[in-house]
Design a protein around this motif. Structure first.
Motif, PDB file in Angstrom:
ATOM      1  N   GLN A   1      14.969  17.066  15.948  1.00 57.42           N
ATOM      2  CA  GLN A   1      14.727  17.822  17.176  1.00 57.42           C
ATOM      3  C   GLN A   1      13.348  18.470  17.093  1.00 57.42           C
ATOM      4  OE1 GLN A   1      17.017  21.549  18.465  1.00 57.42           O
ATOM      5  NE2 GLN A   1      17.919  19.970  19.770  1.00 57.42           N
ATOM      6  N   LEU A   2      12.478  18.128  18.065  1.00 58.35           N
ATOM      7  CA  LEU A   2      11.124  18.654  18.110  1.00 58.35           C
ATOM      8  C   LEU A   2      10.860  19.297  19.464  1.00 58.35           C
ATOM      9  CD1 LEU A   2       9.150  15.724  16.392  1.00 58.35           C
ATOM     10  CD2 LEU A   2      10.045  17.820  15.334  1.00 58.35           C
ATOM     11  N   LYS A   3       9.853  20.138  19.487  1.00 56.25           N
ATOM     12  CA  LYS A   3       9.510  20.901  20.693  1.00 56.25           C
ATOM     13  C   LYS A   3       8.302  20.281  21.391  1.00 56.25           C
ATOM     14  CE  LYS A   3       8.383  25.667  22.076  1.00 56.25           C
ATOM     15  NZ  LYS A   3       8.173  27.053  21.551  1.00 56.25           N
ATOM     16  N   ILE A   4       8.394  20.143  22.723  1.00 57.36           N
ATOM     17  CA  ILE A   4       7.242  19.663  23.500  1.00 57.36           C
ATOM     18  C   ILE A   4       6.195  20.764  23.518  1.00 57.36           C
ATOM     19  CG2 ILE A   4       6.434  18.805  25.729  1.00 57.36           C
ATOM     20  CD1 ILE A   4       9.279  17.808  26.253  1.00 57.36           C
ATOM     21  N   HIS A   5       5.041  20.475  22.914  1.00 58.29           N
ATOM     22  CA  HIS A   5       4.012  21.497  22.691  1.00 58.29           C
ATOM     23  C   HIS A   5       2.912  21.464  23.757  1.00 58.29           C
ATOM     24  CE1 HIS A   5       1.406  24.256  20.622  1.00 58.29           C
ATOM     25  NE2 HIS A   5       0.499  23.323  20.345  1.00 58.29           N
ATOM     26  N   ARG A   6       2.412  20.264  24.031  1.00 60.42           N
ATOM     27  CA  ARG A   6       1.342  20.156  25.024  1.00 60.42           C
ATOM     28  C   ARG A   6       1.354  18.762  25.624  1.00 60.42           C
ATOM     29  NH1 ARG A   6      -3.686  18.036  22.620  1.00 60.42           N
ATOM     30  NH2 ARG A   6      -3.305  17.526  20.416  1.00 60.42           N
ATOM     31  N   GLU A   7       0.708  18.623  26.786  1.00 64.04           N
ATOM     32  CA  GLU A   7       0.670  17.352  27.488  1.00 64.04           C
ATOM     33  C   GLU A   7      -0.758  16.827  27.541  1.00 64.04           C
ATOM     34  OE1 GLU A   7       2.139  15.329  31.730  1.00 64.04           O
ATOM     35  OE2 GLU A   7       2.170  17.514  31.482  1.00 64.04           O
ATOM     36  N   MET A   8      -0.886  15.530  27.293  1.00 63.85           N
ATOM     37  CA  MET A   8      -2.162  14.835  27.385  1.00 63.85           C
ATOM     38  C   MET A   8      -1.926  13.551  28.178  1.00 63.85           C
ATOM     39  SD  MET A   8      -4.455  16.691  25.848  1.00 63.85           S
ATOM     40  CE  MET A   8      -5.797  15.612  25.356  1.00 63.85           C
ATOM     41  N   PRO A   9      -3.000  12.893  28.636  1.00 61.65           N
ATOM     42  CA  PRO A   9      -2.811  11.659  29.423  1.00 61.65           C
ATOM     43  C   PRO A   9      -1.957  10.614  28.712  1.00 61.65           C
ATOM     44  CG  PRO A   9      -5.079  12.397  29.575  1.00 61.65           C
ATOM     45  CD  PRO A   9      -4.423  13.284  28.561  1.00 61.65           C
ATOM     46  N   GLN A  10      -2.040  10.547  27.385  1.00 61.50           N
ATOM     47  CA  GLN A  10      -1.286   9.536  26.652  1.00 61.50           C
ATOM     48  C   GLN A  10       0.174   9.914  26.412  1.00 61.50           C
ATOM     49  OE1 GLN A  10      -3.926  11.304  25.638  1.00 61.50           O
ATOM     50  NE2 GLN A  10      -4.000  11.544  23.403  1.00 61.50           N
ATOM     51  N   GLY A  11       0.532  11.176  26.686  1.00 57.91           N
ATOM     52  CA  GLY A  11       1.921  11.587  26.521  1.00 57.91           C
ATOM     53  C   GLY A  11       2.050  13.032  26.081  1.00 57.91           C
ATOM     54  N   PHE A  12       3.233  13.393  25.577  1.00 61.81           N
ATOM     55  CA  PHE A  12       3.489  14.739  25.072  1.00 61.81           C
ATOM     56  C   PHE A  12       3.227  14.778  23.568  1.00 61.81           C
ATOM     57  CE2 PHE A  12       6.831  15.494  28.575  1.00 61.81           C
ATOM     58  CZ  PHE A  12       5.917  16.195  29.364  1.00 61.81           C
ATOM     59  N   TYR A  13       2.668  15.882  23.101  1.00 63.28           N
ATOM     60  CA  TYR A  13       2.574  16.126  21.669  1.00 63.28           C
ATOM     61  C   TYR A  13       3.692  17.094  21.283  1.00 63.28           C
ATOM     62  CZ  TYR A  13      -1.722  13.540  21.000  1.00 63.28           C
ATOM     63  OH  TYR A  13      -2.638  12.518  20.915  1.00 63.28           O
ATOM     64  N   LEU A  14       4.417  16.711  20.242  1.00 62.02           N
ATOM     65  CA  LEU A  14       5.588  17.461  19.806  1.00 62.02           C
ATOM     66  C   LEU A  14       5.317  18.144  18.474  1.00 62.02           C
ATOM     67  CD1 LEU A  14       8.260  14.642  20.402  1.00 62.02           C
ATOM     68  CD2 LEU A  14       7.284  16.221  22.093  1.00 62.02           C
ATOM     69  N   ILE A  15       5.972  19.277  18.260  1.00 58.14           N
ATOM     70  CA  ILE A  15       5.868  19.997  16.995  1.00 58.14           C
ATOM     71  C   ILE A  15       7.250  20.487  16.577  1.00 58.14           C
ATOM     72  CG2 ILE A  15       3.477  20.787  17.379  1.00 58.14           C
ATOM     73  CD1 ILE A  15       4.659  23.543  18.150  1.00 58.14           C
ATOM     74  N   GLU A  16       7.375  20.801  15.289  1.00 56.90           N
ATOM     75  CA  GLU A  16       8.562  21.510  14.834  1.00 56.90           C
ATOM     76  C   GLU A  16       8.451  22.963  15.259  1.00 56.90           C
ATOM     77  OE1 GLU A  16      10.510  20.021  10.818  1.00 56.90           O
ATOM     78  OE2 GLU A  16       8.448  20.663  10.525  1.00 56.90           O
TER      79      GLU A  16
ATOM     80  N   MET B   1       8.319  20.240   8.117  1.00 60.01           N
ATOM     81  CA  MET B   1       7.531  19.011   8.100  1.00 60.01           C
ATOM     82  C   MET B   1       8.232  17.931   8.904  1.00 60.01           C
ATOM     83  SD  MET B   1       6.246  16.839   4.789  1.00 60.01           S
ATOM     84  CE  MET B   1       5.316  15.321   4.983  1.00 60.01           C
ATOM     85  N   ILE B   2       7.488  17.250   9.770  1.00 56.20           N
ATOM     86  CA  ILE B   2       8.062  16.170  10.559  1.00 56.20           C
ATOM     87  C   ILE B   2       8.372  14.994   9.631  1.00 56.20           C
ATOM     88  CG2 ILE B   2       7.606  14.496  12.385  1.00 56.20           C
ATOM     89  CD1 ILE B   2       5.888  16.631  13.763  1.00 56.20           C
ATOM     90  N   ALA B   3       9.604  14.513   9.677  1.00 54.94           N
ATOM     91  CA  ALA B   3      10.078  13.490   8.737  1.00 54.94           C
ATOM     92  C   ALA B   3       9.958  12.097   9.331  1.00 54.94           C
ATOM     93  CB  ALA B   3      11.516  13.784   8.342  1.00 54.94           C
ATOM     94  N   LEU B   4       9.312  11.201   8.611  1.00 57.13           N
ATOM     95  CA  LEU B   4       9.166   9.813   9.044  1.00 57.13           C
ATOM     96  C   LEU B   4      10.478   9.066   8.797  1.00 57.13           C
ATOM     97  CD1 LEU B   4       6.947   7.882  10.147  1.00 57.13           C
ATOM     98  CD2 LEU B   4       6.507   7.231   7.772  1.00 57.13           C
ATOM     99  N   GLY B   5      10.913   8.315   9.810  1.00 63.41           N
ATOM    100  CA  GLY B   5      12.128   7.521   9.664  1.00 63.41           C
ATOM    101  C   GLY B   5      13.407   8.262   9.964  1.00 63.41           C
ATOM    102  N   LYS B   6      13.287   9.455  10.541  1.00 61.48           N
ATOM    103  CA  LYS B   6      14.453  10.281  10.826  1.00 61.48           C
ATOM    104  C   LYS B   6      14.495  10.692  12.294  1.00 61.48           C
ATOM    105  CE  LYS B   6      16.477  11.067   6.766  1.00 61.48           C
ATOM    106  NZ  LYS B   6      17.918  10.793   6.529  1.00 61.48           N
ATOM    107  N   THR B   7      15.716  10.829  12.822  1.00 60.90           N
ATOM    108  CA  THR B   7      15.898  11.449  14.129  1.00 60.90           C
ATOM    109  C   THR B   7      15.914  12.960  13.922  1.00 60.90           C
ATOM    110  OG1 THR B   7      17.157   9.585  14.994  1.00 60.90           O
ATOM    111  CG2 THR B   7      17.428  11.683  16.114  1.00 60.90           C
TER     112      THR B   7
END
Length: 278
Positions: A9-24, A1-7
């Motif tokens: 390491q996530l993986k670049i999953h896909r690219e869209m005009p607004q930026g990269f979407y990251l996933i665990e 689960m992606i943790a709010l308020g924490k640094t």
């Protein structure tokens, strides 16, 4: 689960005009890394370190900015604005951290610095700050602390007998002024060493290593000063405590242990009002 308020390491999953979407890795929950945080060397499939927080529209967002604190941590922050809902602090990200009035130990003023704790508010599911620190600190040892252990300190207050410190972002402790070789300031970070835990569980901290390690380290201080002074110093176990602290940077009690150790090693001789290098 992606943790709010924490640094994390996530993986670049896909690219869209607004930026990269990251996933665990192995997950499917996504978080946006906006275009302004994307560098030329980032590619689909890369693992990158990002900090995740809510943007101004309360959407989870990833950032390559380095915050001054993460969730459940403490930091010394500057208030940049105060309005009808609370005070806002600069914490190293594009969005300022809100400290609602209900979370303020006293009214906060723009331009001033305060020790702030950041936590995830369960009602709003937002990261917020608080200067009411007591409830976020452990005031007694939980059995995980040991005498002599090196710890990280953040000074958060001062009383007549000492400096109130936050230990390892978790515990409240005290550094006694008569044992401190420096004047500590609120917001200052430094290293400390745990003294024996008190019977009531309260935690006292020294700025110098405890026990044998302390004596060894400070023996070199005394020997260096002896050499620089030509082999004699006008100090003994009868000397004024404040003069000892000012010259050597540690207490008279520790000074007596140090010169006693040097004497046993036949490195110095002790006279009534002076010590001499052998």
């Amino acid at each position: 689960m992606i943790a709010l308020g924490k640094t994390q390491q996530l993986k670049i999953h896909r690219e869209m005009p607004q930026g990269f979407y990251l996933i665990e890795e192995g997950g499917d929950e996504e978080v946006l890394l906006p275009q302004r945080f994307i560098s030329d060397d980032m590619e689909i499939g890369d693992l990158i370190d990002v900090f995740v927080y809510c943007d101004s529209n309360d959407r989870d967002m990833a950032s390559t900015e380095i915050p001054l604190l993460e969730v459940d941590e403490f930091a010394y922050l500057k208030v940049t604005n105060v309005n009808e809902i609370g005070a806002f602090c600069n914490w190293g990200t594009s969005k300022e951290l809100l400290i609602p009035f209900r979370n303020q130990s006293r009214p906060l003023k723009e331009g001033y610095y305060y020790i702030v704790h950041m936590f995830l508010d369960e009602v709003s599911d937002r990261l917020v700050g608080s200067t009411k620190l007591k409830n976020f600190l452990e005031h007694e040892s939980d059995g995980t602390l040991e005498m002599g252990q090196e710890v990280d300190l953040l000074v958060y207050g001062s009383i007549d007998i000492g400096y109130k410190v936050i230990i390892n972002n978790t515990f409240a402790g005290l550094v006694y002024k008569n044992e401190s070789h420096i004047n500590l300031q609120i917001g200052q970070r430094t290293k400390g060493y745990l003294k024996p835990i008190r019977e009531d569980g309260k935690i006292d901290v020294s700025l110098t290593p405890i026990g044998h390690k302390s004596i060894e380290g400070n023996e070199q201080v005394v020997m260096d000063k002896l050499v620089a002074a030509g082999g004699m110093l006008p100090f003994s176990d009868k000397s004024d405590p404040e003069k000892i602290r000012k010259y050597f940077g540690f207490s008279k009690k520790l000074f007596k242990k140090v010169i006693g150790g040097l004497y046993k090693k036949k490195l110095i001789k002790i006279e009534k009002e002076s010590i001499h290098k052998i």
